[in-house]
Write a protein that holds these residues in place. Sequence first.
Motif, mmCIF file in Angstrom:
data_model
loop_
_atom_site.group_PDB
_atom_site.id
_atom_site.type_symbol
_atom_site.label_atom_id
_atom_site.label_comp_id
_atom_site.label_asym_id
_atom_site.label_seq_id
_atom_site.Cartn_x
_atom_site.Cartn_y
_atom_site.Cartn_z
ATOM 1 N N UNK A 168 1.152 -1.139 -0.031
ATOM 2 C CA UNK A 168 -0.054 -0.016 -0.086
ATOM 3 C C UNK A 168 0.779 1.254 -0.031
ATOM 4 N N UNK A 169 0.732 1.951 -0.934
ATOM 5 C CA UNK A 169 1.706 3.200 -1.052
ATOM 6 C C UNK A 169 0.726 4.332 -0.715
ATOM 7 N N UNK A 170 0.968 5.106 0.356
ATOM 8 C CA UNK A 170 0.392 6.246 0.993
ATOM 9 C C UNK A 170 1.287 7.187 1.185
ATOM 10 N N UNK A 171 0.718 8.537 1.463
ATOM 11 C CA UNK A 171 1.330 9.771 1.629
ATOM 12 C C UNK A 171 2.135 9.642 2.805
ATOM 13 N N UNK A 172 3.510 10.247 2.778
ATOM 14 C CA UNK A 172 4.311 10.563 3.839
ATOM 15 C C UNK A 172 3.598 11.149 5.000
ATOM 16 N N UNK A 204 -1.052 3.600 7.580
ATOM 17 C CA UNK A 204 0.217 2.438 7.523
ATOM 18 C C UNK A 204 -0.536 1.075 6.818
ATOM 19 N N UNK A 205 -1.841 0.922 7.177
ATOM 20 C CA UNK A 205 -2.441 -0.452 6.553
ATOM 21 C C UNK A 205 -3.651 -0.129 5.809
ATOM 22 N N UNK A 206 -3.961 -1.283 5.167
ATOM 23 C CA UNK A 206 -5.261 -1.220 4.371
ATOM 24 C C UNK A 206 -6.329 -1.027 4.881
ATOM 25 N N UNK A 243 -9.332 1.727 5.209
ATOM 26 C CA UNK A 243 -10.717 1.527 4.925
ATOM 27 C C UNK A 243 -11.410 2.449 5.860
ATOM 28 N N UNK A 244 -10.952 2.468 7.277
ATOM 29 C CA UNK A 244 -11.615 3.197 8.365
ATOM 30 C C UNK A 244 -11.651 4.579 8.149
ATOM 31 N N UNK A 257 -4.165 6.688 -1.975
ATOM 32 C CA UNK A 257 -3.357 5.710 -2.060
ATOM 33 C C UNK A 257 -3.427 4.797 -3.121
ATOM 34 N N UNK A 258 -2.223 3.957 -3.282
ATOM 35 C CA UNK A 258 -2.340 2.962 -4.409
ATOM 36 C C UNK A 258 -1.759 1.617 -3.783
#
Length: 491
Positions: A254-258, A394-396, A400-401, A449-450
Amino acid sequence: MSTNDDGCRCMDDGASVDILSSLDERSCTTSAGQAGVRLRASDRCVPLAYGSTCAPHDAAHNPDYCKDAGISCYRPWCYVEDAAACMASESQRVYHSSYLTSRDDGVDLIWSYTVCDGLDDWDNNVQKQALGGVTIVATTPQAYFPPYHYKRNENGDVLSAPGEEYWNASVPFEGAMVDYLDELQTLSEGDFEVEWTHGSKASKLVHPSSSYTAVAQDVKDGLVDMAVGPIWVTGERLRMTTYTIPLFYSTTVLIAPAPGVDNSLTAQTSKVLAPFETRVWLMIVLIICLTALLSIWFSGEANERVRNIRQWSRTRGRDEPKRLNLAIWGRLGLDACLRTGTYFFSAGIEQDVGASLPTKLLLFGFGAFVLVVVSAYVANLAAFLTMDHYQYVGTIEEARRQGWKVCALPVTKEELEVAWPDVKFVFSGAGAGSYLGLIEEWDAGKCKGTCDRTATHHVSIIIVPSVHPYIYGYLSHSIRICKPRVEKHAV
């Protein structure tokens, strides 16, 4: 009786007959009227001389059995006298009988081909020539993926995107996966040859979002025998064709913003409440309300108002309005709570010189409580005001939440929706068919995110069903050989 210098020999005729004749529960009569014994695995009745001398016993006593058993059914064999001597010989190979076993029948019989014909029984040429020198037509997906598979331009530079050279058979494919297949071809010792070609343009039109699914379509359509590359195993592709055993496994990414500082009004306001936990704030509110109600009780204010209401009712000849009494108590309680709360938040207490002793004791205790709470709150507030609130997922599950939209490759749609049905995935878009396209979708604000890979994806080679069972043997030996080369390309 066959014998050899190494001590491995057939069992004496009488010895083998005595062993088989001792199996009373398995005794039978052959079609020729001879006394015999019934074999456990095949349920055939064979004479007591079965296995006593070098002969093709199965072919002699039951020719129909050899129709599907292969050429080995016609080789001569016998039960051996000394299994240990045969096992110690380099020129002999022996087998434990599956027809008559010590566990089920109380006899322990060992037999051998080599004691009778002396042939090389351990060089299995059948497995080495499983494909018989067939030519396998192979290609790679219409999307280069260095260092796994790619081509070079006329200057020798590695290309990251296919062009006209992809359709030019004179420009060879290169990369770790191509080297991998070359190693398999070497290991096969001429069992198969590889003819490299290209995929069809039509399959890319059928599956525009994925070149890897398009090459699976080429295999299904019979245009090629094998598609070589790090190809994810997905439900859609499995419905088209089969795969080899997985070469390696990809993980969920999971690529998320810093992490960034949250300077919103909500984040800054929440710092005011940060010095105390929620349960502490609830305790403070409870003490304020309890103090307010006790102050009303001790002061007698409520009783005085109720007496006035009763007197007013009697002068007018009406019954006592009980519900009005309740309203008075409720209104007095609310006023007292608001008044006491105001004093608390201003770090003070109500001053009433004429109050009763119980009221003064109550307010004295409440003042001590205010002192402790305000001192602790002010001491901690300075520290919490200097702390920054960070935004980070940090997690999928966190995505979702928070209701994030997550961009993903369309080819992974089935797997992702099964694994995380509640996540808002975005699969559509002009650039959603590649990794760079996912980043472009992200930059365009279509998602926060991707998701590039899923744990359900194994990376394998797609291969036509009629070929893949015979490739497994080469694959199990070739991973060790190809792995250093893959690591070299990956540096």
